[in-house]
Enzyme design. Structure first.
Site: not given
Length: 387
Positions: A131-134, A249, A370, A372
Site C-alpha cells: 500500500q503506497g499511501y503515506s 484498514e 494517529s 490524536e
C-alpha cells in the site's frame, strides 16, 4: 490430530456456530506450521507463504469476499469465530494487503477486467500487494500527498516518494494514491493507481525499525510509467476510494487478534515468572479480558456492517483507537512483569518476547491514522464539535 474431512462451503453453512468453530479449530491445529505459531514479529512473505497457500488451497483465505469471486461469503459472526480460532492457536499474520485492502476495493470500484486479472492472483499468491499511501510530509494529513502522476496520453508518469510502506520489499505490485490534478483542492485531484514493483524507475529501500526488522520501506518513483487501464475508478476520485479503503484498514487494524495474542502471551509470561496466581496480577488480567470482550463485540458490529454492504462512517475510528491502545497497555504490563528480561532483543524461553511485543505495539497508535487525529475526526464527525 487427524485432519477433519473437507467440507464444502454449503456444508459449513449447515453447521451451527459451535460445530463450525470445532471444524475450524480442528483444521487449524492440524495444518498450521508449528514453527510459525506465535511469531515474535510480523513475517515476510517468504516466511508466511506456506500458511498463505494452505489457506488458499482450503478456500479459507478470504472469508469476507463473496463466493462468486473466490471468497467464503461468511457473515460477521462466522468471520469472528475464524479470527478467534486463528488467535487462539497463534497463527501468523499472512501478507494480507491484497486480501484485506485491495480486494474489497476492486470488488466495489474496480473494472471487470481488473477484477478478472487481479482477484484470482491474490487468492493464488501470485500477486503480493503493498500500500503506497503515506509520504514524508503526508502521513496523518494524507490529503497533502505530493506523488505526481502526469498525464502522458496512454499512460501516467509518476514522480515522488512513499514511505512507511509495509513489506514493499516482498510485494510484486503496489497500489498508490497520486496527484493527477495539481490545481485542485487537497482532497480533490487524487487518483488511485496500480503498478508492478519492478516497473522501470521504481526503487525500494527498507527501513530498519527498533528491533532491527525491515517491516517498512521507502519507495521512490522516477519517471515511472503506469498504463491508463491501471487506474481504479474515475480520475481524480481517488480520495473517495481511499477513505473507503482506510475504513477497511481500520477494521483490519482494529481486529482483536493483536490484543488477544498479547493477552495470551501475558498469561504465559505470568506463569513463567511465577505470578499467575498473584491477586494483583489477576485483577489486572481480568480487566484486560473484559476490555478484550468489549473490543470483540465492537469489531463484530463493524464487520457486520461491511457484510451488509454498508459504507463505514467516521465512527470506525473508535475500533482502531480501542484496539491499539488496549494492545499497548497489555504490552506495558508485559514489560513490567518481565523484570530483568524486559530489555532483551532475543526471546525468552517458550518464545516469549516482552521487549519485541512492546516495540511492536508502539507504532500501532500512529499508522492507519494517529489516535490524536482520529479523535479529532470523531469529535467533528460524530459530536459536531468545532474544528
Amino acid at each position: 490430530m487427524a485432519e477433519p474431512a473437507p467440507l464444502t462451503l454449503e456444508d459449513l453453512d449447515a453447521l451451527d456456530d459451535a460445530a463450525f468453530r470445532a471444524h475450524v479449530r480442528g483444521w487449524i491445529e492440524a495444518n498450521t506450521p508449528p514453527e510459525l505459531r506465535f511469531p515474535r514479529r510480523r513475517l515476510h512473505w517468504r516466511e508466511n507463504r506456506p500458511w498463505y497457500l494452505a489457506l488458499s488451497r482450503r478456500g479459507w483465505l478470504a472469508p469476507a469476499w463473496p463466493r462468486a469471486h473466490g471468497g467464503m461469503g461468511l457473515n460477521a459472526t462466522r468471520q469472528l469465530i475464524m479470527i478467534e480460532e486463528f488467535e487462539r492457536w497463534g497463527c501468523p499474520r499472512i501478507s494480507d494487503m491484497g486480501v484485506l485492502m485491495l480486494g474489497p476495493l476492486l470488488l466495489k470500484h474496480g473494472s471487470e477486467a481488473q477484477k478478472r486479472r487481479f482477484l484470482p492472483r491474490i487468492l493464488s499468491g501470485e500477486d503480493i500487494w503493498a500500500q503506497g499511501y503515506s509520504e514524508p510530509n503526508a502521513g496523518s494529513d494524507l490529503a497533502a500527498l505530493r506523488l505526481e502522476a502526469a498525464d502522458a496520453g496512454d499512460h501516467w508518469v509518476l514522480n515522488g516518494q512513499k514511505t512507511w510502506v509495509t513489506f514493499a520489499n516482498d510485494a510484486n505490485w503496489i497500489f498508490v494514491l497520486a496527484r493527477t490534478d495539481r490545481g485542485a483542492k487537497k482532497q480533490e485531484g487524487i487518483s488511485f493507481l496500480l503498478l508492478p514493483t519492478d516497473s522501470p524507475g521504481l526503487s525500494i529501500r527498507p527501513i530498519l525499525n527498533l528491533d532491527l526488522h525491515d517491516e517498512f520501506c521507502e519507495v521512490f518513483f522516477d519517471d515511472v510509467r503506469v498504463p491508463k487501464d491501471m487506474l481504479v475508478g474515475e480520475v481524480n476520485r481517488g480520495w473517495t476510494y481511499a477513505k473507503a479503503l482506510l475504513g477497511f484498514e481500520r477494521v483490519a487494524i482494529g481486529s482483536p487478534r493483536l490484543s488477544a495474542n498479547g493477552l495470551a502471551a501475558l498469561m504465559r509470561l505470568a506463569q513463567r515468572m511465577g505470578r499467575a496466581e498473584d491477586p494483583v496480577f489477576l485483577d489486572q488480567y481480568a480487566r484486560f479480558r473484559l476490555e478484550l470482550a468489549d473490543l470483540k463485540a465492537l469489531y463484530e458490529s463493524f464487520t457486520a456492517a461491511l457484510r451488509r454492504g454498508e459504507t463505514l462512517g467516521p465512527d470506525v475510528a473508535i475500533l482502531k483507537i480501542v484496539q491499539t491502545e488496549l494492545y499497548q497497555r497489555i504490552t506495558d504490563a508485559m514489560l513490567e512483569l518481565a523484570g530483568g528480561h524486559a530489555g532483551l532483543l532475543d526471546p525468552m524461553e517458550d518464545a516469549l518476547h516482552p521487549a519485541g511485543q512492546f516495540l511492536l505495539a508502539r507504532p500501532t497508535t500512529i499508522f492507519g491514522g494517529s489516535s490524536e487525529i482520529l479523535r479529532n475526526t470523531l469529535a467533528r464527525g460524530l459530536l459536531d464539535l468545532p474544528a
